[in-house]
Motif scaffolding. Structure first.
Motif, PDB file in Angstrom:
ATOM      1  N   UNK A  57     -12.857   8.320  -7.228  1.00  0.00           N
ATOM      2  CA  UNK A  57     -11.895   7.931  -6.718  1.00  0.00           C
ATOM      3  C   UNK A  57     -11.042   7.776  -6.998  1.00  0.00           C
ATOM      4  N   UNK A  58     -11.390   6.120  -8.254  1.00  0.00           N
ATOM      5  CA  UNK A  58     -10.289   5.424  -8.318  1.00  0.00           C
ATOM      6  C   UNK A  58     -10.254   5.842  -9.307  1.00  0.00           C
ATOM      7  N   UNK A  59      -8.554   5.610  -9.960  1.00  0.00           N
ATOM      8  CA  UNK A  59      -7.990   6.428 -10.935  1.00  0.00           C
ATOM      9  C   UNK A  59      -8.487   5.905 -11.844  1.00  0.00           C
ATOM     10  N   UNK A 181       5.679  11.570  -1.263  1.00  0.00           N
ATOM     11  CA  UNK A 181       4.462  11.052  -1.860  1.00  0.00           C
ATOM     12  C   UNK A 181       2.979  11.115  -0.628  1.00  0.00           C
ATOM     13  N   UNK A 182       2.528  10.516  -0.318  1.00  0.00           N
ATOM     14  CA  UNK A 182       1.702   9.683   0.123  1.00  0.00           C
ATOM     15  C   UNK A 182       1.310   8.998  -0.479  1.00  0.00           C
ATOM     16  N   UNK A 183       0.243   7.367  -0.103  1.00  0.00           N
ATOM     17  CA  UNK A 183      -0.547   6.906  -0.742  1.00  0.00           C
ATOM     18  C   UNK A 183      -1.477   7.150  -1.435  1.00  0.00           C
ATOM     19  N   UNK A 184      -2.325   8.390  -1.405  1.00  0.00           N
ATOM     20  CA  UNK A 184      -3.400   8.565  -2.293  1.00  0.00           C
ATOM     21  C   UNK A 184      -3.039   8.846  -3.608  1.00  0.00           C
ATOM     22  N   UNK A 185      -1.588  10.863  -3.142  1.00  0.00           N
ATOM     23  CA  UNK A 185      -0.989  11.067  -4.764  1.00  0.00           C
ATOM     24  C   UNK A 185      -0.107   9.587  -5.281  1.00  0.00           C
ATOM     25  N   UNK A 227      -8.210  -2.235  -1.780  1.00  0.00           N
ATOM     26  CA  UNK A 227      -9.055  -3.005  -2.922  1.00  0.00           C
ATOM     27  C   UNK A 227      -9.904  -1.502  -3.947  1.00  0.00           C
ATOM     28  N   UNK A 228      -8.536  -0.498  -3.418  1.00  0.00           N
ATOM     29  CA  UNK A 228      -9.290   0.891  -4.674  1.00  0.00           C
ATOM     30  C   UNK A 228      -7.567   1.108  -5.162  1.00  0.00           C
ATOM     31  N   UNK A 229      -6.982   0.877  -4.800  1.00  0.00           N
ATOM     32  CA  UNK A 229      -5.732   0.644  -5.642  1.00  0.00           C
ATOM     33  C   UNK A 229      -5.720   0.225  -7.496  1.00  0.00           C
ATOM     34  N   UNK A 230      -4.588   1.134  -7.943  1.00  0.00           N
ATOM     35  CA  UNK A 230      -5.282   0.458  -9.567  1.00  0.00           C
ATOM     36  C   UNK A 230      -4.370  -0.753  -9.987  1.00  0.00           C
ATOM     37  N   UNK A 231      -4.857  -0.619 -11.002  1.00  0.00           N
ATOM     38  CA  UNK A 231      -4.189  -2.624 -10.884  1.00  0.00           C
ATOM     39  C   UNK A 231      -2.206  -1.934 -11.438  1.00  0.00           C
ATOM     40  N   UNK A 232      -2.113  -0.991 -12.098  1.00  0.00           N
ATOM     41  CA  UNK A 232      -0.389  -0.765 -12.199  1.00  0.00           C
ATOM     42  C   UNK A 232      -0.590  -0.734 -10.618  1.00  0.00           C
ATOM     43  N   UNK A 233      -0.768  -0.172  -9.672  1.00  0.00           N
ATOM     44  CA  UNK A 233      -0.242  -0.052  -8.319  1.00  0.00           C
ATOM     45  C   UNK A 233       0.050  -1.708  -8.123  1.00  0.00           C
ATOM     46  N   UNK A 234      -0.681  -2.672  -7.751  1.00  0.00           N
ATOM     47  CA  UNK A 234      -1.673  -3.711  -7.664  1.00  0.00           C
ATOM     48  C   UNK A 234       0.409  -4.554  -8.086  1.00  0.00           C
ATOM     49  N   UNK A 258      -8.712  -8.823  -4.947  1.00  0.00           N
ATOM     50  CA  UNK A 258      -8.914  -7.551  -5.545  1.00  0.00           C
ATOM     51  C   UNK A 258      -9.169  -7.434  -7.447  1.00  0.00           C
ATOM     52  N   UNK A 259      -8.969  -8.617  -7.476  1.00  0.00           N
ATOM     53  CA  UNK A 259      -9.494  -8.812  -9.746  1.00  0.00           C
ATOM     54  C   UNK A 259     -11.177  -8.787  -9.508  1.00  0.00           C
ATOM     55  N   UNK A 260     -11.961  -9.335  -8.464  1.00  0.00           N
ATOM     56  CA  UNK A 260     -13.060  -9.344  -8.267  1.00  0.00           C
ATOM     57  C   UNK A 260     -13.936  -8.702  -8.589  1.00  0.00           C
ATOM     58  N   UNK A 261     -13.165  -7.710  -6.931  1.00  0.00           N
ATOM     59  CA  UNK A 261     -13.521  -6.314  -6.761  1.00  0.00           C
ATOM     60  C   UNK A 261     -13.175  -5.321  -7.712  1.00  0.00           C
ATOM     61  N   UNK A 262     -12.574  -5.333  -8.314  1.00  0.00           N
ATOM     62  CA  UNK A 262     -12.394  -3.980  -9.997  1.00  0.00           C
ATOM     63  C   UNK A 262     -13.234  -4.555 -11.089  1.00  0.00           C
ATOM     64  N   UNK A 263     -13.312  -5.959 -11.273  1.00  0.00           N
ATOM     65  CA  UNK A 263     -13.547  -6.205 -12.825  1.00  0.00           C
ATOM     66  C   UNK A 263     -15.038  -7.617 -12.387  1.00  0.00           C
ATOM     67  N   UNK A 264     -15.569  -6.370 -12.037  1.00  0.00           N
ATOM     68  CA  UNK A 264     -16.691  -7.207 -12.271  1.00  0.00           C
ATOM     69  C   UNK A 264     -17.579  -8.257 -13.734  1.00  0.00           C
TER      70      UNK A 264
END
Length: 424
Positions: A57-59, A181-185, A227-234, A258-264
């Motif tokens: 699901x994540x980009x 657009x929608x948040x997902x698109x 927490x599921x939005x990729x770096x470019x979106x944040x 956010x960083x802890x959830x995306x980059x272990x």
């Protein structure tokens, strides 16, 4: 008769005046799934990733898996990270597919080993399956489902780019430019490859949409999905939304979560934080506070000029550091109390959600110019499982006086001790 490039590229008429959504004057929807007009069996290996939950699901992981699946026969794909979920077959007309796609022209002519076989194999991610079927239908008919939603439309665009169906790419871009657009698109559009002609425009629009949609990004309503939005979106959200100063602590906390959830991986996470995210948080949150933390002792320095710039209500924070499984950061700020300004040093726990811990002993020490030794300014012990900010303050006039004892060679030297006791 062998398929040749001229034949593959020839216009296959469906009668004069025929026009379809894709802008072509031919359509072969009648041949889709019809064995009478099919000469090849397309074997689809649908793969999934077993290395991370939700990896479809994540980009970032979608992009990684798309790249891993580029080789149609699976060569070079790490079998430890990709799992074939199922194998499906469908009969197709090689001439129609080759006429619309250089990828399939190569697959069915003389460019790949499958060209001389009745069966041809391609590999797609499980998240691409629905989009790929829509793409195949478009290659026959020149049409997509009329009421198709934006997120799937972006996925079809990605599939069209992967299989080099230019006509479908153009059609998808045109439809996306007309749809809200929608948040997902929007998140999907952050991952568009540069080979798509309108990628830059769609990505720019997506960033603007996300910034507006999440303008109240600190609201608890959005925390899980952010927490599921990729770096470019944040980055787009932080760049366009500047909440009032009182929310700085919450912004910093959000960025770290956010960083802890995306980059272990802590090394990768610290790099992303320092170079991409912290500069976007209000005020100076860079590496101005330098940390060296062997064991549970953190040493850092703050330049006098930086301290001076905190007046009257500024804040600066350190990069995060870990201590026995918990994460902390140090902040320095100028605060007003009863019309007097104070320099405030504090130790902050980033998050303790889901974790348990015993009492925490904190000690803050400052080196003085008189002794060149650290002097204890504050000690405090917090109860078990209590997330609490601990700090001390010094009158601003005393800290910044010309004869201040707190600055040595223009720097304030501070040492912090953090000791976490085991629960009984």
């Amino acid at each position: 008769m062998p398929l040749t490039a001229p034949m593959a590229g020839a216009r296959l008429g469906a009668g004069p005046g025929t026009e379809v959504d894709g802008g072509f004057d031919f359509a072969f929807a009648f041949a889709f799934g019809n064995d009478a007009f099919s000469d090849k069996v397309l074997r689809l290996e649908v793969v999934g990733s077993d290395d991370a939950p939700g990896s479809g699901t994540d980009a970032a992981s979608r992009k990684r898996r798309r790249e891993e699946a580029e080789d149609h026969d699976g060569e070079g794909i790490d079998s430890c990270t990709l799992v074939i979920l199922q194998v499906k077959t469908m009969r197709v007309c090689s001439v129609i597919l080759a006429a619309k796609s250089p990828f399939f022209l190569k697959l069915f002519s003389n460019g790949m080993k499958e060209s001389c076989q009745r069966h041809a194999t391609i590999r797609i991610a499980d998240s691409e399956e629905r989009a790929f079927k829509e793409l195949l239908h478009f290659m026959y008919s020149g049409k997509l489902t009329p009421a198709i939603e934006p997120t799937l439309l972006v996925d079809i665009l990605m599939a069209a780019d992967k299989f080099e169906v230019v006509s479908c790419m153009e059609h998808c871009c045109q439809r996306l430019s007309r749809l809200p657009m929608t948040p997902k698109s929007a998140v999907r559009c952050l991952d568009l490859p540069c080979s798509i002609s309108m990628a830059a425009t769609l990505t720019k629009t997506a960033k603007k949409f996300l910034a507006q949609w999440y303008k109240d990004f600190l609201s608890t309503e959005f925390q899980d999905e952010l927490m599921r939005v990729p770096l470019a979106g944040i980055q787009a959200i932080l760049s366009s939304n500047r909440p009032r100063t009182a929310s700085e602590e919450s912004i910093y906390d959000f960025v770290l979560r956010w960083a802890r959830s995306q980059y272990p991986n802590s090394e990768e996470r610290d790099k992303i934080l320092s170079s991409r995210l912290l500069p976007l948080v209000p005020l100076s949150m860079t590496d101005a506070i330098r940390i060296d933390h062997p064991s549970n002792i953190v040493n850092f320095t703050i330049n006098r000029d930086l301290c001076n710039n905190l007046f009257p209500l500024g804040t600066v924070r350190s990069v995060p550091f870990n201590c026995e499984g918990l994460a902390f950061f140090i902040s320095a700020c100028c605060k007003e109390k009863e019309q007097l300004q104070f320099f405030n040093l504090s130790i902050n726990m980033i998050e303790g959600k889901g974790a348990t811990w015993g009492p925490i002993d904190y000690k803050i020490e400052v080196m003085t110019r008189r002794s060149l030794e650290f002097v204890t300014k504050h000690r405090h012990t917090t109860p078990p499982n209590t997330r609490q900010t601990v700090g001390c303050k010094v009158p601003w006039s005393e800290l910044m006086a010309d004869d201040s004892t707190f600055f040595i060679d223009g720097k304030l030297h501070v040492r912090v001790h953090v000791k976490i006791s085991q629960q009984a």
